[in-house]
Design an enzyme around this catalytic site. Structure first.
Site, PDB file in Angstrom:
ATOM      1  N   ASP A 280       0.815  -1.179  -0.218  1.00 58.47           N
ATOM      2  CA  ASP A 280       0.084   0.098  -0.241  1.00 58.47           C
ATOM      3  C   ASP A 280       0.894   1.325   0.161  1.00 58.47           C
ATOM      4  O   ASP A 280       1.684   1.661   0.996  1.00 58.47           O
ATOM      5  CB  ASP A 280      -0.921   0.014   1.310  1.00 58.47           C
ATOM      6  CG  ASP A 280      -1.871   1.330   1.245  1.00 58.47           C
ATOM      7  OD1 ASP A 280      -1.578   2.008   0.410  1.00 58.47           O
ATOM      8  OD2 ASP A 280      -2.464   1.254   2.419  1.00 58.47           O
TER       9      ASP A 280
ATOM     10  N   VAL B  35      -5.611   3.755  -6.871  1.00 57.86           N
ATOM     11  CA  VAL B  35      -4.612   4.712  -6.221  1.00 57.86           C
ATOM     12  C   VAL B  35      -4.970   6.073  -5.997  1.00 57.86           C
ATOM     13  O   VAL B  35      -4.523   6.606  -4.745  1.00 57.86           O
ATOM     14  CB  VAL B  35      -3.133   4.326  -6.688  1.00 57.86           C
ATOM     15  CG1 VAL B  35      -2.872   4.953  -8.045  1.00 57.86           C
ATOM     16  CG2 VAL B  35      -2.198   4.575  -5.795  1.00 57.86           C
ATOM     17  N   ASP B  36      -5.491   6.478  -6.779  1.00 53.56           N
ATOM     18  CA  ASP B  36      -5.822   8.054  -7.031  1.00 53.56           C
ATOM     19  C   ASP B  36      -6.927   8.304  -5.724  1.00 53.56           C
ATOM     20  O   ASP B  36      -6.433   9.052  -4.745  1.00 53.56           O
ATOM     21  CB  ASP B  36      -6.295   8.398  -8.279  1.00 53.56           C
ATOM     22  CG  ASP B  36      -6.504   9.761  -8.435  1.00 53.56           C
ATOM     23  OD1 ASP B  36      -6.144  10.784  -7.319  1.00 53.56           O
ATOM     24  OD2 ASP B  36      -7.228  10.295  -9.236  1.00 53.56           O
TER      25      ASP B  36
ATOM     26  N   THR C  60      -1.460   1.248 -15.464  1.00 53.11           N
ATOM     27  CA  THR C  60      -1.807  -0.106 -15.742  1.00 53.11           C
ATOM     28  C   THR C  60      -2.987  -0.643 -15.053  1.00 53.11           C
ATOM     29  O   THR C  60      -3.388  -1.885 -15.027  1.00 53.11           O
ATOM     30  CB  THR C  60      -0.464  -0.918 -14.913  1.00 53.11           C
ATOM     31  OG1 THR C  60      -0.388  -0.770 -13.554  1.00 53.11           O
ATOM     32  CG2 THR C  60       0.901  -0.717 -15.854  1.00 53.11           C
ATOM     33  N   GLY C  61      -3.666   0.320 -14.342  1.00 52.89           N
ATOM     34  CA  GLY C  61      -5.077  -0.176 -13.775  1.00 52.89           C
ATOM     35  C   GLY C  61      -6.194   0.120 -14.977  1.00 52.89           C
ATOM     36  O   GLY C  61      -6.099  -0.501 -15.889  1.00 52.89           O
ATOM     37  N   VAL C  62      -7.138   0.974 -14.367  1.00 52.66           N
ATOM     38  CA  VAL C  62      -8.313   1.383 -15.151  1.00 52.66           C
ATOM     39  C   VAL C  62      -7.802   1.800 -16.740  1.00 52.66           C
ATOM     40  O   VAL C  62      -8.388   1.792 -17.576  1.00 52.66           O
ATOM     41  CB  VAL C  62      -9.221   2.090 -14.571  1.00 52.66           C
ATOM     42  CG1 VAL C  62      -8.549   3.510 -14.264  1.00 52.66           C
ATOM     43  CG2 VAL C  62     -10.656   2.217 -15.254  1.00 52.66           C
TER      44      VAL C  62
END
Length: 188
Positions: free
Chosen positions: A20, A43-44, A132-134
């Site tokens: 985290d 993460v944002d 690399t996420g959404v």
């Protein structure tokens, strides 16, 4: 316990951590932000929640001054309620197949974030896996781009330590494979 891998790069250290980023105490953590710096998911959102109620006003002030932050850009705010003293907000590119400048914009997101750290005399910085996420940037393509940018900063000596926080064992393993290919065996 989460996985970790440590690499010596130039005179600095690169750490891959499954964990985290909001708990990290580096001089700065990097936020994978949207172009409005408005907080969001992933993460944002986690960084905005952990930084507390003063972060949105700081972000609005930046946007009022510069307009939307383009993909590849980076700005800095205080860390507010985070253990890190600063937050560097960067906008990664949305993946559209790789032929719309995504690799160059991703590299810029990392190099501009590192530049904000150097400009502010910071020696340690922690990144998430930007885009690399959404935003859909394939991890196996993003990791080498990011790691090469980080290695340049570590080799130049302007940054002492770079940490990369990864979500889940699969992402960690892909980044470790990319780092092993670039830097050789991990150091303990």
């Amino acid at each position: 316990m989460s996985d970790q891998a440590r690499y010596t790069v130039g005179k600095g250290t690169l750490l891959l951590i499954e964990g985290d980023i909001t708990r990290d105490d580096a001089d700065a953590i990097v936020n994978a932000a949207n172009s409005a710096l408005a907080g969001g998911g992933g993460v944002d959102g986690a960084i905005h929640r952990a930084a507390g109620p003063m972060l949105p006003a700081a972000c609005r002030a930046i946007i009022a001054e510069i307009g939307r932050l383009p993909a590849g850009g980076a700005v800095i705010t205080p860390g507010f309620d985070l253990p890190a003293r600063h937050i560097i907000h960067t906008v990664g590119p949305i993946w559209h197949g790789g032929n719309s400048g995504e690799p160059e914009k991703l590299r810029s997101a990392y190099t501009q974030s590192l530049a904000r750290a150097v400009e502010n005399s910071l020696s340690s910085i922690s990144f998430p896996a930007v885009s690399t996420g959404v935003y859909g940037f394939p991890v196996e393509k993003a990791a080498p781009i990011a790691l090469k940018a980080m290695a340049e900063a570590l080799t130049a000596g302007s940054i002492r330590e770079v940490r990369v926080y990864l979500h889940g064992k699969h992402a960690f393993d892909l980044w470790r494979l990319a780092a092993d290919a670039l830097f050789g065996e991990i150091t303990r």
